[in-house]
Scaffold this motif. Structure first.
Motif, PDB file in Angstrom:
ATOM      1  N   PHE A  66       6.695  24.727   1.303  1.00 40.08           N
ATOM      2  CA  PHE A  66       5.520  24.229   2.008  1.00 40.08           C
ATOM      3  C   PHE A  66       5.575  22.707   2.104  1.00 40.08           C
ATOM      4  N   ILE A  67       5.035  22.195   3.191  1.00 36.06           N
ATOM      5  CA  ILE A  67       4.931  20.750   3.363  1.00 36.06           C
ATOM      6  C   ILE A  67       3.462  20.371   3.175  1.00 36.06           C
ATOM      7  N   VAL A  68       3.226  19.413   2.292  1.00 34.87           N
ATOM      8  CA  VAL A  68       1.867  18.942   2.030  1.00 34.87           C
ATOM      9  C   VAL A  68       1.777  17.455   2.391  1.00 34.87           C
ATOM     10  N   HIS A  69       0.565  17.010   2.621  1.00 36.96           N
ATOM     11  CA  HIS A  69       0.328  15.606   2.936  1.00 36.96           C
ATOM     12  C   HIS A  69      -0.446  14.992   1.784  1.00 36.96           C
ATOM     13  N   ILE A  70       0.138  13.961   1.182  1.00 40.91           N
ATOM     14  CA  ILE A  70      -0.469  13.313   0.020  1.00 40.91           C
ATOM     15  C   ILE A  70      -0.608  11.819   0.296  1.00 40.91           C
ATOM     16  N   PRO A  71      -1.548  11.140  -0.372  1.00 41.80           N
ATOM     17  CA  PRO A  71      -1.683   9.697  -0.156  1.00 41.80           C
ATOM     18  C   PRO A  71      -0.394   8.961  -0.525  1.00 41.80           C
ATOM     19  N   GLU A  72      -0.051   7.958   0.271  1.00 43.28           N
ATOM     20  CA  GLU A  72       1.099   7.125  -0.071  1.00 43.28           C
ATOM     21  C   GLU A  72       0.831   6.421  -1.389  1.00 43.28           C
ATOM     22  N   SER A  73       1.890   6.085  -2.113  1.00 45.36           N
ATOM     23  CA  SER A  73       1.723   5.431  -3.418  1.00 45.36           C
ATOM     24  C   SER A  73       1.428   3.942  -3.298  1.00 45.36           C
ATOM     25  N   LYS A  74       1.468   3.416  -2.081  1.00 44.81           N
ATOM     26  CA  LYS A  74       1.156   2.003  -1.869  1.00 44.81           C
ATOM     27  C   LYS A  74       0.374   1.859  -0.571  1.00 44.81           C
ATOM     28  N   GLY A  75      -0.688   1.062  -0.660  1.00 48.77           N
ATOM     29  CA  GLY A  75      -1.506   0.786   0.517  1.00 48.77           C
ATOM     30  C   GLY A  75      -1.823  -0.696   0.581  1.00 48.77           C
ATOM     31  N   SER A  76      -2.657  -1.077   1.531  1.00 50.08           N
ATOM     32  CA  SER A  76      -2.976  -2.500   1.699  1.00 50.08           C
ATOM     33  C   SER A  76      -3.741  -3.078   0.510  1.00 50.08           C
ATOM     34  N   ARG A  77      -4.498  -2.239  -0.208  1.00 49.05           N
ATOM     35  CA  ARG A  77      -5.290  -2.730  -1.343  1.00 49.05           C
ATOM     36  C   ARG A  77      -4.823  -2.209  -2.691  1.00 49.05           C
ATOM     37  N   TYR A  78      -3.894  -1.276  -2.708  1.00 50.32           N
ATOM     38  CA  TYR A  78      -3.478  -0.678  -3.975  1.00 50.32           C
ATOM     39  C   TYR A  78      -1.963  -0.496  -4.021  1.00 50.32           C
ATOM     40  N   ASP A  79      -1.463  -0.422  -5.253  1.00 55.31           N
ATOM     41  CA  ASP A  79      -0.037  -0.198  -5.480  1.00 55.31           C
ATOM     42  C   ASP A  79       0.117   0.575  -6.785  1.00 55.31           C
ATOM     43  N   VAL A  80       0.619   1.798  -6.698  1.00 54.81           N
ATOM     44  CA  VAL A  80       0.828   2.614  -7.891  1.00 54.81           C
ATOM     45  C   VAL A  80       2.059   2.089  -8.627  1.00 54.81           C
TER      46      VAL A  80
END
Length: 127
Positions: A66-80
């Protein structure tokens, strides 16, 4: 301890093992904890929504096909920084970070440990 979907809203009152995400939001370090039976992607998504942080999705193929869509680990305001599990012993004031995130492929690292130490200077933090 109050739950908002999969995200713990406050520091756990009981010792145990929790899912952990260490990140920076607006250049400030944060430790997110979630229930052990929840995916890191759900915990991250709940946190970003709660804090009105925009994020993009990435596609991930699971072992089931299955293919799922998850939040990216880095965005404009956050970085995992890293993801894994955190064993907490409340009485002894110890954290033990370990493991990784299967949905992101990120594992606990030295930078993440240093962030947890800075957030909880009175606690013993180890791998």
């Amino acid at each position: 301890m109050v739950l908002e979907d999969s995200l713990l809203e406050s520091f756990p009152e009981e010792s145990g093992e929790y899912k952990a995400i260490i990140l920076r939001l607006d250049d400030k370090p944060a430790l997110l904890l979630g229930m052990n039976n929840k995916l890191h992607s759900y915990i991250l998504k709940d946190f970003l929504k709660k804090n009105n942080v925009n994020y993009n999705y990435m596609s991930k193929k699971l072992s089931s096909g299955f293919i799922v869509h998850i939040p990216e680990s880095k965005g404009s305001r956050y970085d995992v920084v890293c993801m894994g599990k955190l064993e907490i012993n409340i009485r002894e004031k110890t954290f033990r970070l370990k493991g990784n995130s299967h949905d992101y492929g990120l594992k606990i690292n030295r930078e993440g440990i240093d962030i947890v130490k800075s957030l909880y200077p009175d606690w013993n933090v180890s791998l």
